[in-house]
Write a protein that holds these residues in place. Structure first.
Motif, PDB file in Angstrom:
ATOM      1  N   LYS A  68       0.850  -1.200   0.000  1.00  0.00           N
ATOM      2  CA  LYS A  68       0.000   0.000   0.000  1.00  0.00           C
ATOM      3  C   LYS A  68       0.885   1.249   0.000  1.00  0.00           C
ATOM      4  O   LYS A  68       1.863   1.303   0.753  1.00  0.00           O
ATOM      5  CB  LYS A  68      -0.898   0.020   1.248  1.00  0.00           C
TER       6      LYS A  68
ATOM      7  N   SER B 205       1.877   4.507   1.288  1.00  0.00           N
ATOM      8  CA  SER B 205       1.559   5.188   2.549  1.00  0.00           C
ATOM      9  C   SER B 205       2.641   6.211   2.893  1.00  0.00           C
ATOM     10  O   SER B 205       3.821   5.988   2.623  1.00  0.00           O
ATOM     11  CB  SER B 205       1.455   4.170   3.692  1.00  0.00           C
TER      12      SER B 205
ATOM     13  N   ASP C  48      -2.039   6.618  -0.611  1.00  0.00           N
ATOM     14  CA  ASP C  48      -3.363   6.001  -0.454  1.00  0.00           C
ATOM     15  C   ASP C  48      -3.743   5.882   1.013  1.00  0.00           C
ATOM     16  O   ASP C  48      -4.920   5.795   1.355  1.00  0.00           O
ATOM     17  CB  ASP C  48      -3.361   4.603  -1.094  1.00  0.00           C
ATOM     18  N   TYR C  49      -2.729   5.842   1.867  1.00  0.00           N
ATOM     19  CA  TYR C  49      -2.988   5.732   3.316  1.00  0.00           C
ATOM     20  C   TYR C  49      -2.079   6.713   4.053  1.00  0.00           C
ATOM     21  O   TYR C  49      -0.867   6.486   4.160  1.00  0.00           O
ATOM     22  CB  TYR C  49      -2.741   4.299   3.806  1.00  0.00           C
TER      23      TYR C  49
ATOM     24  N   VAL D  80      -6.385  -1.719   6.971  1.00  0.00           N
ATOM     25  CA  VAL D  80      -6.947  -1.686   5.610  1.00  0.00           C
ATOM     26  C   VAL D  80      -8.320  -2.355   5.594  1.00  0.00           C
ATOM     27  O   VAL D  80      -9.297  -1.828   5.036  1.00  0.00           O
ATOM     28  CB  VAL D  80      -5.986  -2.374   4.617  1.00  0.00           C
TER      29      VAL D  80
END
Ligand code: ADP
Ligand code: XPO
Length: 559
Positions: free
Chosen positions: A90, A92, A296-297, A427
């Motif tokens: 992910k 981040s 995205d995070y 998530v």
């Protein structure tokens, strides 16, 4: 295996040139203003370009239970989580506050995380970094110098020397500066008066920097800052002194967010550093939005326990910036829960399942409180070496009864690998799409009602009891039309009450409000409880006593 200190681990790290780290989240070389090979500020052009993309990732707040004096690992877990998210594929980034020299040389130490979950270069970050704290100190004290010069030069604004609310600052824990007399000496030295120093991170300048979205916003906020009142009881602002431009100029670089990297070379924005007991405890909106717009995070943190940092993150920062958090990670440690179960701080390394079970009430309350903001929570047990299997098993059993997710986080000892389970669960929690953020109160409620909402809903006290002086200050703000603003409670971080010695999850108590003042530039009302210091002192043996540097510039004792 010999235990490695934070600084040894950090010094062994292989850092990437900051351009390569930035490229991982789509930032180009021209978007950066380098401060050496491993630090950079983000340029205004880049900030505008990224903001216009209007692509937002998910926002994760890392908070904690009511802490021990050493802290429970929010920064460490935030860094571990962003490393863990990158390890599971992910994209981040993490946004953290920058350290104050007060705790660095005092008790807490730095704010660069710990073990194998740190941001680097940690010496730079924990000491002078990119000069932001020094710039804020200068900006604040320029205002002080101009106030006393204005009085010395004839006091055309008729400033009431008995009602100057603006304080000088220094980024150091120095109790000797809490109450001082200035302008002693001859006539040419000015008009003597009592003054006070705060630590820079408690200042309104810090809050304004963290809440501003650009230079114009910063300058307008500075202009609105109230430095005191005139002989007719009317507020005197920085704009009345006609120095808002000069003050903003001093902050032109400090306003730009800083970028560094984690030990696993993932991006980290470090910007702004208010404490959460005496200020609003959140890193800057600019840095948080950069992390949100480029990954995205986005993982961010707010100071001390959820009764302070998380409440202010929700009710001040998110409200002002239009942010909606998607999940909250509540960091719990077995040591802190045993303290809340009545164990003396010196005995926290001894197994005590019974005390852990008793102290669990503190964690339960923080979990219940987070739900009041409409944001789902997950508990991260930040594992310490002294935690026993029996204690961990008991804590996992108790957490399961709460009906919230739990993850045993070993990111201190293992870095991102130790936070992969936490990352996967965060998530999954976000994918459940259950977040429906709302602030705790309406800022148009009365000051008394807003404070009582926080006291009853978050601290679980009976009521806020305003002293006679505080009631007068509330009335004055209402008369000036400065009462329809969010509340920033200045309270001890160790207890839900205003008494630092009351552990666990107490009820049947009142919170005494001693001082109410408006931070008109920041846009919130500071409500000060009894015994809270805005200029901390050093402990009997400061961390400074264990620090050193050799002729090769190798530092020891910084943590
Ligand atoms: N699991 C752990 N084991 C040992 N020390 C830890 C652990 N987690 C954090 N620490 C140390 O505890 C101190 C506080 O950690 P930090 O992440 O700064 O907490 P917070 O951000 O909540 O104040 C730091 O010195 C850090 O290195
Ligand atoms: O404002 C306090 O922050 P920490 O919880 O990181 O010490």
């Amino acid at each position: 295996m010999a235990f490695k200190t934070d600084i040894q681990i950090a010094d062994e790290a292989t850092m990437l040139p900051i351009e390569e780290v930035a490229a991982k989240i789509g930032l180009e070389k021209d978007d950066l203003e380098n401060y050496g090979k491993y630090k950079a500020k983000i340029s205004w052009d880049a900030i505008k370009k990224i903001d216009e993309k209007n692509e937002y990732g998910k926002l994760i707040l890392v908070s904690a239970i009511s802490p021990t004096p050493a802290g429970e690992g929010k920064s460490t877990v935030s860094i571990g989580l962003t490393q863990g998210l990158n390890r599971i594929g992910k994209k981040s980034a993490v946004a953290l506050r920058e350290p104050s020299l007060g705790p660095v040389f005092g008790v807490k130490g730095g704010a660069a995380g710990g073990g194998y979950s740190q941001v680097v270069p940690m010496e730079d970050i924990n000491l002078h970094f990119t000069g932001d704290l020094h710039a804020m100190t200068a900006a604040n004290n320029l205002i002080s110098a101009c106030i006393d010069n204005h009085i010395h030069q004839g006091n055309a604004l008729r400033i009431d020397c008995r009602q100057i609310t603006w304080k000088r600052v220094l980024d150091m824990n120095d109790r000797s500066l809490r109450n001082v007399v200035i302008s002693l000496g001859k006539k040419a030295d000015g008009f003597p008066r009592e003054d006070h120093f705060m630590i820079t991170v408690a200042s309104e300048i810090m809050a304004v920097l963290c809440l501003s979205e650009n230079i114009e916003d910063l300058k307008n906020r500075i202009a609105r800052m109230i430095i005191g009142y005139n002989l007719d009881g009317e507020p005197v602002t920085v704009a009345d002194l006609e120095i808002q431009g000069a003050v903003a100029m001093l902050l032109k670089d400090a306003l730009k967010p800083n970028m560094v990297q984690t030990l696993e070379n993932t991006p980290a924005f470090i910007h702004g550093g208010p404490f959460a007991n005496i200020a609003h405890g959140c890193n800057s909106i600019l840095a948080t939005k950069l992390a949100l717009n480029t990954s995205d995070y986005a993982v961010t943190e707010a100071g001390f326990g959820a009764d302070l940092g998380a409440e202010k993150f929700m009710d001040i920062k998110c409200r002002m910036a239009g942010l909606s958090p998607d999940a909250v990670v509540i960091v719990a440690t077995i040591k802190a829960l045993k303290m809340h179960g009545g164990v003396d701080k010196k005995e926290l390394k001894t197994e005590n399942v019974e005390a852990l079970e008793k102290g669990f009430a503190n964690l339960r309350r923080h979990v219940e409180n987070i739900k009041k903001f409409g944001v789902p929570a997950i508990i991260a047990i930040n594992r310490f070496a002294d935690d026993t299997e029996a204690e961990i098993a008991k804590l996992e059993e108790l957490c399961k009864e709460l009906g919230v997710r739990i993850s045993l986080c070993e990111c201190f000892a293992k870095g991102g690998e130790g936070a992969e389970d936490l990352a996967k669960q965060v998530v999954e929690l976000i994918d459940e799409d259950s977040a429906n953020f709302k602030p705790l109160y309406d800022e148009n409620d009365s000051i008394t009602d807003k404070v009582n909402t926080i006291v009853t809903e978050i601290y679980r006290g009976r009521q806020a009891k305003f002293t006679t002086a505080a009631k007068k200050q509330v009335k004055k703000l209402e008369e000036l039309g400065l009462d329809k603003l969010p509340i920033c409670v200045a309270k001890t971080q160790f207890s839900f009450t205003d008494d630092k010695n009351i552990m666990g999850a107490p009820t049947d108590f009142d919170i005494e409000i001693q001082d109410v003042r408006v931070s008109a530039g920041a846009g919130f009302i500071v409500v000060q409880t009894s015994n809270i210091m805005v200029m901390p002192g050093l402990p009997k043996v400061p961390a400074a006593n264990k620090m050193d540097i050799d002729n090769d510039g190798v530092i020891t004792g910084l943590f």
